[in-house]
Scaffold this motif. Structure first.
Motif, short mmCIF file in Angstrom:
data_model
loop_
_atom_site.label_atom_id
_atom_site.label_comp_id
_atom_site.label_asym_id
_atom_site.label_seq_id
_atom_site.Cartn_x
_atom_site.Cartn_y
_atom_site.Cartn_z
N ARG A 9 -10.28 6.44 9.23
CA ARG A 9 -10.63 7.07 7.95
C ARG A 9 -9.37 7.33 7.12
O ARG A 9 -8.71 8.35 7.30
N PRO A 10 -9.07 6.43 6.19
CA PRO A 10 -7.87 6.64 5.36
C PRO A 10 -8.06 7.77 4.35
O PRO A 10 -9.19 8.11 3.99
N ARG A 11 -6.95 8.32 3.91
CA ARG A 11 -6.99 9.31 2.83
C ARG A 11 -7.65 8.65 1.61
O ARG A 11 -7.60 7.43 1.45
N PRO A 12 -8.25 9.45 0.75
CA PRO A 12 -8.95 8.87 -0.41
C PRO A 12 -8.07 7.96 -1.27
O PRO A 12 -8.52 6.90 -1.71
N ASP A 13 -6.80 8.35 -1.50
CA ASP A 13 -5.94 7.51 -2.33
C ASP A 13 -5.62 6.18 -1.64
O ASP A 13 -5.62 5.12 -2.27
N LEU A 14 -5.40 6.19 -0.33
CA LEU A 14 -5.14 4.97 0.42
C LEU A 14 -6.40 4.12 0.47
O LEU A 14 -6.34 2.90 0.31
N ARG A 15 -7.53 4.75 0.69
CA ARG A 15 -8.80 4.02 0.73
C ARG A 15 -9.03 3.28 -0.60
O ARG A 15 -9.39 2.11 -0.60
N ASP A 16 -8.76 3.95 -1.71
CA ASP A 16 -8.94 3.33 -3.02
C ASP A 16 -7.97 2.17 -3.23
O ASP A 16 -8.35 1.12 -3.76
N ARG A 17 -6.72 2.34 -2.81
CA ARG A 17 -5.73 1.25 -2.95
C ARG A 17 -6.12 0.05 -2.10
O ARG A 17 -6.03 -1.09 -2.55
N MET A 18 -6.57 0.33 -0.85
CA MET A 18 -6.99 -0.77 0.03
C MET A 18 -8.15 -1.53 -0.59
O MET A 18 -8.13 -2.77 -0.65
N GLU A 19 -9.15 -0.82 -1.05
CA GLU A 19 -10.32 -1.48 -1.62
C GLU A 19 -9.94 -2.28 -2.87
O GLU A 19 -10.40 -3.40 -3.07
N ARG A 20 -9.10 -1.72 -3.72
CA ARG A 20 -8.67 -2.42 -4.95
C ARG A 20 -7.93 -3.71 -4.61
O ARG A 20 -8.18 -4.76 -5.21
N LEU A 53 0.81 -1.22 0.00
CA LEU A 53 0.00 0.00 0.00
C LEU A 53 0.84 1.28 0.00
O LEU A 53 0.30 2.37 -0.16
N GLY A 54 2.13 1.15 0.23
CA GLY A 54 3.00 2.33 0.24
C GLY A 54 2.85 3.17 1.48
O GLY A 54 2.93 4.40 1.42
N VAL A 55 2.63 2.52 2.63
CA VAL A 55 2.52 3.22 3.92
C VAL A 55 3.48 2.55 4.90
O VAL A 55 4.07 1.52 4.59
N SER A 56 3.60 3.11 6.08
CA SER A 56 4.49 2.52 7.08
C SER A 56 3.82 1.31 7.74
O SER A 56 2.60 1.19 7.76
N GLN A 57 4.66 0.45 8.28
CA GLN A 57 4.16 -0.72 8.98
C GLN A 57 3.34 -0.29 10.20
O GLN A 57 2.32 -0.90 10.51
N ARG A 58 3.75 0.76 10.83
CA ARG A 58 3.03 1.28 12.01
C ARG A 58 1.63 1.76 11.63
O ARG A 58 0.67 1.56 12.37
N THR A 59 1.48 2.37 10.46
CA THR A 59 0.17 2.81 10.00
C THR A 59 -0.75 1.61 9.82
O THR A 59 -1.92 1.63 10.22
N VAL A 60 -0.23 0.54 9.23
CA VAL A 60 -1.02 -0.68 9.05
C VAL A 60 -1.46 -1.21 10.42
O VAL A 60 -2.63 -1.56 10.61
N GLU A 61 -0.54 -1.24 11.37
CA GLU A 61 -0.87 -1.74 12.71
C GLU A 61 -1.96 -0.88 13.36
O GLU A 61 -2.84 -1.41 14.05
N ARG A 62 -1.91 0.42 13.16
CA ARG A 62 -2.94 1.30 13.74
C ARG A 62 -4.31 1.04 13.13
O ARG A 62 -5.32 1.09 13.83
N TYR A 63 -4.36 0.79 11.84
CA TYR A 63 -5.65 0.46 11.21
C TYR A 63 -6.18 -0.88 11.73
O TYR A 63 -7.37 -1.02 12.00
#
Length: 185
Positions: free
Chosen positions: A63-74, A46-56
């Motif tokens: 509420r992820p940023r729109p670009d991250l939300r779209d990448r996650m859903e895809r 997803l192009g984010v930090s490992q810590r960000t993934v752990e927080r989600y």
């Protein structure tokens, strides 16, 4: 980049899903972590930090940023219900075929002395399992969008313009300027 034929194939398989994909960011992230067997792999994907993934995953971020939300859903859609997706693909490739509905510019190459300028047409045509198999096989092998469009054009040429090869022998079809394409199983 928009891939009308490739995305249409993916959407057609999503129609076979028996359950909806996870909706919340936390549920999507948990699913990706389970599928990729770790937070590090998801972070790289997803192009984010490992810590960000752990927080989600923990629900600290919702509420992820729109670009991250779209990448996650895809990425979740790509991996969701692989067995259901495989069964639908197999059924379309062996018994049912698929229905291709499009609005695109079609031009023709035919025998010398004949002309038929390209024009926009709305076409809905059932394609035999042979064409479904060719499209899905090419998609799985990593074919480019142009290659998928060429296969779709060949299928439409045979089934629609040449009426299952009973008329207009030698007619070649150019499939360009796609405005819309829907593929149903």
């Amino acid at each position: 980049m928009v891939d009308p034929v490739g995305d249409g194939l993916d959407r057609s398989l999503e129609g076979a899903f028996t359950r909806p994909i996870p909706k919340s960011a936390q549920a999507q992230m948990k699913y990706l972590v389970k599928q990729l067997k770790g937070t590090r792999a998801v972070a790289q994907l997803l192009g984010v930090s490992q810590r960000t993934v752990e927080r989600y995953v923990k629900g600290q971020l919702k509420r992820p940023r729109p670009d991250l939300r779209d990448r996650m859903e895809r990425e979740v859609r790509k991996r969701w219900q692989p067995q259901v997706r495989a069964r639908a693909k197999h059924k379309a490739s062996t018994t049912d075929g698929l229905v291709l509905s499009t609005r695109a510019r079609f031009g023709f190459t035919a025998a010398p002395g004949t002309t038929d300028d390209a024009r926009v047409r709305d076409i809905t045509q059932a394609l035999t399992p042979q064409w479904a198999d060719r499209l899905f096989t090419a998609r799985d092998a990593g074919a480019t969008e142009q290659q998928l469009q060429r296969i779709a054009a060949e299928g439409l040429a045979e089934m629609y313009f040449r009426n299952n090869n009973t008329r207009a022998h030698g007619l070649g079809v150019e499939f360009t300027g796609i405005e819309r394409i829907d593929i149903d199983l």
